[in-house]
Design a protein around this motif. Sequence first.
Motif, mmCIF file in Angstrom:
data_model
loop_
_atom_site.group_PDB
_atom_site.id
_atom_site.type_symbol
_atom_site.label_atom_id
_atom_site.label_comp_id
_atom_site.label_asym_id
_atom_site.label_seq_id
_atom_site.Cartn_x
_atom_site.Cartn_y
_atom_site.Cartn_z
ATOM 1 N N LYS A 24 -11.638 3.362 -4.537
ATOM 2 C CA LYS A 24 -11.426 2.361 -3.492
ATOM 3 C C LYS A 24 -11.900 0.992 -3.962
ATOM 4 O O LYS A 24 -11.220 -0.033 -3.756
ATOM 5 N N ALA A 25 -13.069 0.951 -4.601
ATOM 6 C CA ALA A 25 -13.596 -0.319 -5.107
ATOM 7 C C ALA A 25 -12.712 -0.877 -6.217
ATOM 8 O O ALA A 25 -12.511 -2.097 -6.319
ATOM 9 N N LEU A 26 -12.151 0.006 -7.042
ATOM 10 C CA LEU A 26 -11.225 -0.427 -8.091
ATOM 11 C C LEU A 26 -10.025 -1.141 -7.488
ATOM 12 O O LEU A 26 -9.617 -2.214 -7.950
ATOM 13 N N GLY A 50 0.798 -1.216 0.000
ATOM 14 C CA GLY A 50 0.000 0.000 0.000
ATOM 15 C C GLY A 50 0.831 1.266 0.000
ATOM 16 O O GLY A 50 0.357 2.322 0.388
ATOM 17 N N GLU A 51 2.087 1.158 -0.449
ATOM 18 C CA GLU A 51 2.972 2.325 -0.497
ATOM 19 C C GLU A 51 2.649 3.170 -1.728
ATOM 20 O O GLU A 51 2.666 2.684 -2.855
ATOM 21 N N SER A 52 2.351 4.438 -1.491
ATOM 22 C CA SER A 52 1.881 5.313 -2.549
ATOM 23 C C SER A 52 2.671 6.609 -2.550
ATOM 24 O O SER A 52 2.743 7.297 -1.535
ATOM 25 N N LYS A 53 3.257 6.942 -3.708
ATOM 26 C CA LYS A 53 3.980 8.202 -3.866
ATOM 27 C C LYS A 53 3.532 8.816 -5.187
ATOM 28 O O LYS A 53 3.921 8.342 -6.249
ATOM 29 N N PHE A 109 -6.657 4.121 -4.234
ATOM 30 C CA PHE A 109 -6.581 2.892 -5.040
ATOM 31 C C PHE A 109 -5.436 1.999 -4.572
ATOM 32 O O PHE A 109 -5.591 0.789 -4.376
ATOM 33 N N THR A 110 -4.277 2.607 -4.364
ATOM 34 C CA THR A 110 -3.082 1.849 -3.976
ATOM 35 C C THR A 110 -3.238 1.227 -2.596
ATOM 36 O O THR A 110 -2.947 0.040 -2.398
ATOM 37 N N ARG A 111 -3.701 2.005 -1.653
ATOM 38 C CA ARG A 111 -3.811 1.517 -0.279
ATOM 39 C C ARG A 111 -4.885 0.448 -0.132
ATOM 40 O O ARG A 111 -4.689 -0.547 0.580
ATOM 41 N N HIS A 112 -6.000 0.617 -0.803
ATOM 42 C CA HIS A 112 -7.079 -0.367 -0.693
ATOM 43 C C HIS A 112 -6.791 -1.631 -1.501
ATOM 44 O O HIS A 112 -7.350 -2.688 -1.211
#
Length: 199
Positions: free
Chosen positions: A173-175, A30-33, A48-51
């Motif tokens: 989030k659903a994606l 879930g690492e997002s940058k 999207f990344t975290r979920h």
Amino acid sequence: MSEGKQRAAQIERNTNETQIALSFGVDGAGESKQNSGVPFLDHMLDLFTRHGHFDLTVKAKGDIEIDYHHTVEDIGICLGHALREALGDKKGIKRYGNAFVPMDDALAQVVIDISNRPHLEYRATYPTNMVGQFPTELVHEFLWKLALEARINLHVILHYGHNTHHMIEAIFKALGRALDEATTIDPRVKGVPSTKGVL
């Protein structure tokens, strides 16, 4: 998928309109940058990344002085390309994913088939045309380019909602959650989950 193989990819795309460097890992933390120059898109990609429990880094420079269209479109292209490359031969994946996500007043559903047959079915209308400086029509543009380049069958259904921000947030989030399910390795699957023998 070969034993121990990392399901990840790095993509660079440089045009007269945008310069994008993107890295994507399917089996992430879930690492997002995000640094796209489009703040609302950065926020959605972070969700999207975290979920989805992915890892995603985006560095983009685009002609946002004109509008956000080219940058959003090209990030969708790059993410789709990276997803397709990261999944490789698709052996062992569940293939299908489905997620319902509520966000206060909004309820979104995303259904995915990693089919190698690109299609977007998009059933969403919003009460406003803008979220801050972000045109809502670009959500469709992003998702269509993602589906096309990833070669996935992507169905997005926004069941209801009142707040445009909440509605789009529920979709992203659903994606993430649906794609996480579809890309999960199922030890019961031998080869690829298709009677054709290929995906």
